[in-house]
Structure formats: C-alpha cells, structure tokens
Write a protein that holds these residues in place. Structure first.
Motif, mmCIF file in Angstrom:
data_model
loop_
_atom_site.group_PDB
_atom_site.id
_atom_site.type_symbol
_atom_site.label_atom_id
_atom_site.label_comp_id
_atom_site.label_asym_id
_atom_site.label_seq_id
_atom_site.Cartn_x
_atom_site.Cartn_y
_atom_site.Cartn_z
ATOM 1 N N ILE A 11 120.783 81.251 78.656
ATOM 2 C CA ILE A 11 120.198 82.370 77.931
ATOM 3 C C ILE A 11 119.208 81.820 76.909
ATOM 4 C CG2 ILE A 11 120.662 84.262 76.335
ATOM 5 C CD1 ILE A 11 123.161 84.863 77.894
ATOM 6 N N THR A 14 117.367 87.227 73.266
ATOM 7 C CA THR A 14 117.661 88.637 73.515
ATOM 8 C C THR A 14 116.615 89.507 72.838
ATOM 9 O OG1 THR A 14 119.072 88.808 71.574
ATOM 10 C CG2 THR A 14 120.159 88.267 73.629
ATOM 11 N N TYR A 27 118.946 96.848 75.635
ATOM 12 C CA TYR A 27 118.974 95.404 75.429
ATOM 13 C C TYR A 27 118.600 94.667 76.707
ATOM 14 C CZ TYR A 27 121.494 96.649 71.215
ATOM 15 O OH TYR A 27 121.837 97.193 70.013
ATOM 16 N N LYS A 28 117.910 93.532 76.517
ATOM 17 C CA LYS A 28 117.571 92.628 77.613
ATOM 18 C C LYS A 28 117.789 91.195 77.134
ATOM 19 C CE LYS A 28 113.922 95.311 79.874
ATOM 20 N NZ LYS A 28 112.515 95.267 80.301
ATOM 21 N N VAL A 29 118.093 90.324 78.080
ATOM 22 C CA VAL A 29 118.200 88.906 77.778
ATOM 23 C C VAL A 29 117.202 88.146 78.637
ATOM 24 C CG1 VAL A 29 120.598 88.888 76.991
ATOM 25 C CG2 VAL A 29 120.125 88.611 79.389
ATOM 26 N N CYS A 44 120.980 94.162 79.923
ATOM 27 C CA CYS A 44 122.356 93.811 79.609
ATOM 28 C C CYS A 44 123.000 94.951 78.831
ATOM 29 C CB CYS A 44 122.440 92.504 78.829
ATOM 30 S SG CYS A 44 121.703 92.554 77.190
ATOM 31 N N GLY A 49 124.114 92.232 74.280
ATOM 32 C CA GLY A 49 122.906 92.192 73.462
ATOM 33 C C GLY A 49 123.161 91.905 71.998
ATOM 34 N N ARG A 52 124.668 88.044 70.083
ATOM 35 C CA ARG A 52 123.794 86.945 69.646
ATOM 36 C C ARG A 52 124.116 85.643 70.375
ATOM 37 N NH1 ARG A 52 123.571 86.921 63.291
ATOM 38 N NH2 ARG A 52 125.718 86.399 63.616
#
Length: 109
Positions: A11, A14, A27-29, A44, A49, A52
């Motif tokens: 990852i 975010t 939310y997106k990652v 996500c 999201g 963290r």
C-alpha cells in the motif's frame, strides 16, 4: 454473486473523497503488486481507508468482487500487515490534527 480473495499488495497511500452533497466519504488506496509490477488505485471500505496503513508496507488484502451492483464492484474490504522484509523498518505514522486534540495542551506541537 460475491467472490472474496486474498492478495499481498504494497500500500502506497490512501485518499478520501467527499460526495457531492457532503454526506458520504469514499476511500481509495494506491497499491503496488510486487509479483506483477503493476500499480493502481482500488476502492476500499471506510474501515481500511481510515486505518492509515503504513506507506510502503506489504499487506495481505481481502478483496471482494460483487456483481449485484451495476456496474460490478471490486474493493479491498480488510487488510492485515504481513511480516516485514529483513532490514525493513516501519516508519512512524505522522500525527494528524485529530491525534493532537486528544493530548494534553502541554504535549501538543
């Protein structure tokens, strides 16, 4: 039909985007797959999201493909940290203003 799977992804970050009416947040990652060398953004859940995730850390991600929606949905629903690579040190997570409000006034930056 709902199809769950698990995949190891790094990852990178975010992003939270408010809806037009301001009543919801999406939310997106940003992820990187070391096996294929591909990177991209995936939707996500709010839980993922706001958790963290540590940038640059590899996670075991639970994904969900759900074709009951039109168009079909694909998102990360859960993450679990995998064992860090030898020599990898986890950087500290920077504090946010929300973290600061919970500290006594003398300890705030």
């Amino acid at each position: 039909m709902k199809i769950y799977s698990k995949v190891n992804l790094m990852i990178l970050g975010t992003i939270a985007t408010p809806s037009r009416d301001g009543k919801a947040t999406y939310y997106k990652v940003s992820v990187f797959n070391k096996e294929t060398g591909e990177a991209g953004m995936l939707k996500c859940t709010e839980t993922v999201g706001i958790s963290r995730p540590i940038s640059g850390q590899e996670y075991e991600c639970t994904t969900l493909y759900d074709d009951t929606y039109d168009p079909a949905s694909f998102r990360i629903t859960d993450i679990a940290i995998t064992e860090p690579a030898p020599g990898f040190t986890v950087p500290p997570v920077p504090e946010t203003p929300a973290d600061q409000k919970d500290k006594p006034a003398g300890n705030r930056k």
